[in-house]
Design an enzyme around this catalytic site. Sequence first.
Site, PDB file in Angstrom:
ATOM      1  N   ALA A   5     -72.040 -37.014  -8.809  1.00  0.00           N
ATOM      2  CA  ALA A   5     -73.247 -36.803  -9.596  1.00  0.00           C
ATOM      3  C   ALA A   5     -73.169 -37.563 -10.913  1.00  0.00           C
ATOM      4  CB  ALA A   5     -73.455 -35.311  -9.842  1.00  0.00           C
ATOM      5  N   ARG A  64     -69.386 -21.760   8.311  1.00  0.00           N
ATOM      6  CA  ARG A  64     -68.119 -21.554   7.606  1.00  0.00           C
ATOM      7  C   ARG A  64     -67.873 -20.090   7.250  1.00  0.00           C
ATOM      8  NH1 ARG A  64     -68.328 -26.873   3.597  1.00  0.00           N
ATOM      9  NH2 ARG A  64     -67.908 -28.328   5.277  1.00  0.00           N
TER      10      ARG A  64
END
Lengths: 257, 644, 259
Positions: B43, B336
Amino acid sequence: MSGHMNLTLKVWRQKNINDKGQFVTYQAKDIADDMSFLEMLDVVNEDITRKGEDPIYFDHDCREGICGMCSLVINGRPHGPKYGITTCQLHMRSFHDGQTIVIEPWRAAAFPVLKDLAVDRTSFDRIQQAGGYVNINTGGVPDANTIPIPKRVADEAFESATCIGCGACVAACKNASAMLFVSAKISQFALLPQGQTERYERAQAMVDQMDAEGFGNCTNTGACEAECPKGIKLTNIARMNREYFTAKFFRQEDIHA
Amino acid sequence: MLDSKVPAGPLAEKWSKHKFDMKLVNPANKRKFTIIVVGTGLAGASAAASLAELGYNVKTFCYQDSPRRAHSIAAQGGINAAKNYQNDGDSVFRLFYDTIKGGDYRAREANVYRLAEVSVNIIDQCVAQGVPFAREYGGLLDNRSFGGAQVSRTFYARGQTGQQLLLGAYSALNRQIQKGKVKSYTRHEMLDLVKIDGEARGIITRDMVTGKIESHEGHAVLLCTGGYGNVFFLSTNAMGCNVTAAWRAHKRGAYFANPCYTQIHPTCIPVTGDHQSKLTLMSESLRNDGRVWVPKTIELAEKLRKGEIKPKDIKEDDRDYFLERKYPSFGNLVPRDVASRNAKEMVDEGRGVGKTGVAVFLDFAEAINRLGKDVVEAKYGNLFDMYYQITDENPYEQPMRIYPAVHYTMGGVWVDYNLMTTVPGLYCLGEANFSDHGANRLGASALMQGLSDGYFVIPYTVGDYLAKIGNFKPVDKNHPAFEETRKEVENKINQLLALKGSKTVDDIHKKLGHIMWEYCGMARTAEGLTKAKGLIQDLRKEFWSDACVLGENEEMNMSLEKAGRVADFLELGELMVDDALNRNESCGGHFRLESQTEEGEAKRDDENYTYVAAWEYKGDNQPEVLHKEELVFENVKLTQRSYK
Amino acid sequence: MSKSKPVLTSSLGKKLIMSLTGLFLCTFLIVHLIGNLQLFKDDAGYAFNNYAYFMTHFTPIKVVSYLLYLSIIVHAVYALILTTKNKAARPVGYNQYDGKANSAWNSRNMGILGTVLLVFIVTHMQNFWYQYKFGSTPYVEYHTELATGNQEIISLDEIPNDYIGYQSLNDGTIETVKSKDLYRQVAVAFKNPLLVGLYLLGMAALAFHLIHGFQSAFQTIGFNHKRYVGIIKWIGIWVFGILIPIAFAAMPLYFYFVK
């Protein structure tokens, strides 16, 4: 349970960049063989801290062999006695009870020691800044599948691109040469169609910066390749040389401006 | 009620319309603005490079010795994009839908749609930078299905996708550094945010080499500082990952959203002992071919643990392939959180394996029989090598041992549609913000979000803010706010350096980790969380009375660096517990035992909890105040997840 | 592109000079060896002395030989420059350095091997080249009956006063060659065990220098192609590392033990 061992560590301690520095001996007691080498240093540091002394400063971050932050020359070998791994991936099962381990920082004029075992590798960044990129801005690029790249070429470029910039090549080289590092990036872009536009300028700019940083010259001993945790190959250096000489002898005159 | 500033209009047109509506900064004026970017991962590096390309002056900060080492580099699996190159029915809407569903309907529709929309540009951008993605023999980009997705939309570069993407962003950043548009500060840690008249105008940093406390001014500040998984001490994060920058911003007025949403990744290498410093993740692609099992009986498990028998001595009939048994249609590819929770359940039942009993098997014997060792090696060779390296066990010959570990934090600094926090001029990007993954993140979506925020969202939205403040004057360096904030930072450092107790900072951090893992980990109860709150408060007192911080500020001081970070983790930990306590439902990565179906599956409470919990800091030892952002779903129908 | 530094001031440029001069010296070794094989002819040096004259008086060869001397000097000077820079690149050395774990001994010690070679070359040139051109050499006359091939040899320890340089005369029945007897010079010199020892040492250094140096030169000019790298390494080891040094080393041994 796993085996435990006692070790003697001879560690380079240096307060700051101006300090002369010296080796200090520490005892590492009750070290489990499934510890990583850096965890062993953590344990030693916790001991040192409890005694109120300054813990050993060493660079480390991801501890899974990809960030390239960890370093250390261990018993004369960058990243320790095993091949193809970084120090953080080295486990104590590679050592034996009673062993003396000498731990030193990377040694190179272009990597000054900042403190203890941590060195300044910003010279590597500056080499990348000299030309380790494709000159494009965000946006306005063609669709990713516009240019097919033969799988073997893409794979070879990937192999070169896996360099983690740890500096083990420099540390291993008897000449403190950075050519494996520099050539890996030059290779990646020389192979890919995206890197063609500034291909020859890049090779010249990066080599110039490498020289300016004070790295040594390659004598093709192959130590860098042997010690590289990511298996970057010497063929990259040959490719860099080719790119550079092609640029100098055959390409420079193409543009008469 | 928080205003997310989501533009009106049909979902698919929101971003285009918004881009047009936003104000622009005249090209000649861009160079009059300075933007501070903290963190240089996907980012941060992509934002810094893109903003500099536009003409802004950018300053980047990272605690590592080079921007290239940010922990984005460790992401293995891949990056999603709705390219539909495989002609298998993918689309922007499908990626949006999967992400919203995967996030268990706790993410903001408009943000997620935008994420899916720009995902296609990310791949183009990265390829143009020279990122060597995997290719097929025809020379076109290869895709794989990842994390249980029904389409193949994941682009990858062997097991090192994060590395290649980060090096791509780093190269773009380097180009701007060379051009003088970006000034890069490495080995610098942000220690506070400077606000002038309520708006973010700078930061205070510590030069980690000299200890110098510096003020840096800018017209906007971008936090791209990653997640806070290290609050658990053990996580797959890098050792240096920390919450400090985000937390100090929180204390300066940025709301912190959904802190309890943490992702526990099922395929990590189990803990071996107290010395353990971090956990290593293995790509979840392993579950494509590996089968997860434990022995059917506790007796067999005990024999295994004692080393009396080997895994291969256990007959097929005595093995419990629990994911295949419980979730016949998804099997080993359940999300997950489901895979993690079930592993924990097995271990809690006493059927765990390995010397510690805190692991389950991931077995490739069947895959090796079916595909041959060569194929398995080609697909997973590097992961197998890594496993062998760490455990000294050969996964070609015996099953891997895996156990869940903290991997990603979906929670983070609250941001609006423009990625601006509740402090004007302060933005938050990537894992550090809360925005796109809801209560659970899909595999291969983190890289997508980091780059989407950096390359394609922030360049527009920051421009809008700067155009509106319209003040081309440099930020006043001599404004008293800088001096005041600097003083506060120095006081805090001196407080830390004055600690001369008997506990090392790591001692405290490990204790905090145990508390968090035990009570705010894979399964949570009101009782446990209440207890944890007390324990954390006690631990915080212990830290401030009995911790030991050595040395001085004016040197490279590991002890001081750690202490500052742990002090913030101690505060964050308490907020996480508060948030988890508040959210009396099971959703995504957050599983409340009080809220489950009869079959023991997560039960969401859409009626009461379809909101983002954003917490406002009210001062030391004051309870934080909850603000709600209602989540409105106009384009998807909320359903309970089922993987049966 | 003009901003870039000139090629010869760069590290790669200097390495290129090492590589090209090195390869040139390698080609010379082959020529030198073929010529010197005449020493093994049992003709009292007839062929060898003729060869020696040819090599020192044929103009193109003379030009090449000056290039050769220049190459040796340039190779040595650049080695010195590069080594100095390399030392400066690591001002503080390691307490422990386990070079053998990652590289071959000879590759790390090209400087030492090269220095031995330089000492050898200087001695070698003093022994033969200098003596032949400017110093004292024995003298020999070959009288060959062209019809029968019978040869009469007149050997003198010193050059007669009426010697006006190499002569090859042919009156139709007898060929007369009057020449400096470099052959005997060689034969006498190689009765000295110290000199034989030095030559053997020199050839050992040559072997190790070239086992690394030959393939290294190709790597430096950028030629590392997977199809050809094997053959280059093979030539480096077997031809330049073993065959040529052994053949050269056989000469002093031949004169010491056989003649």
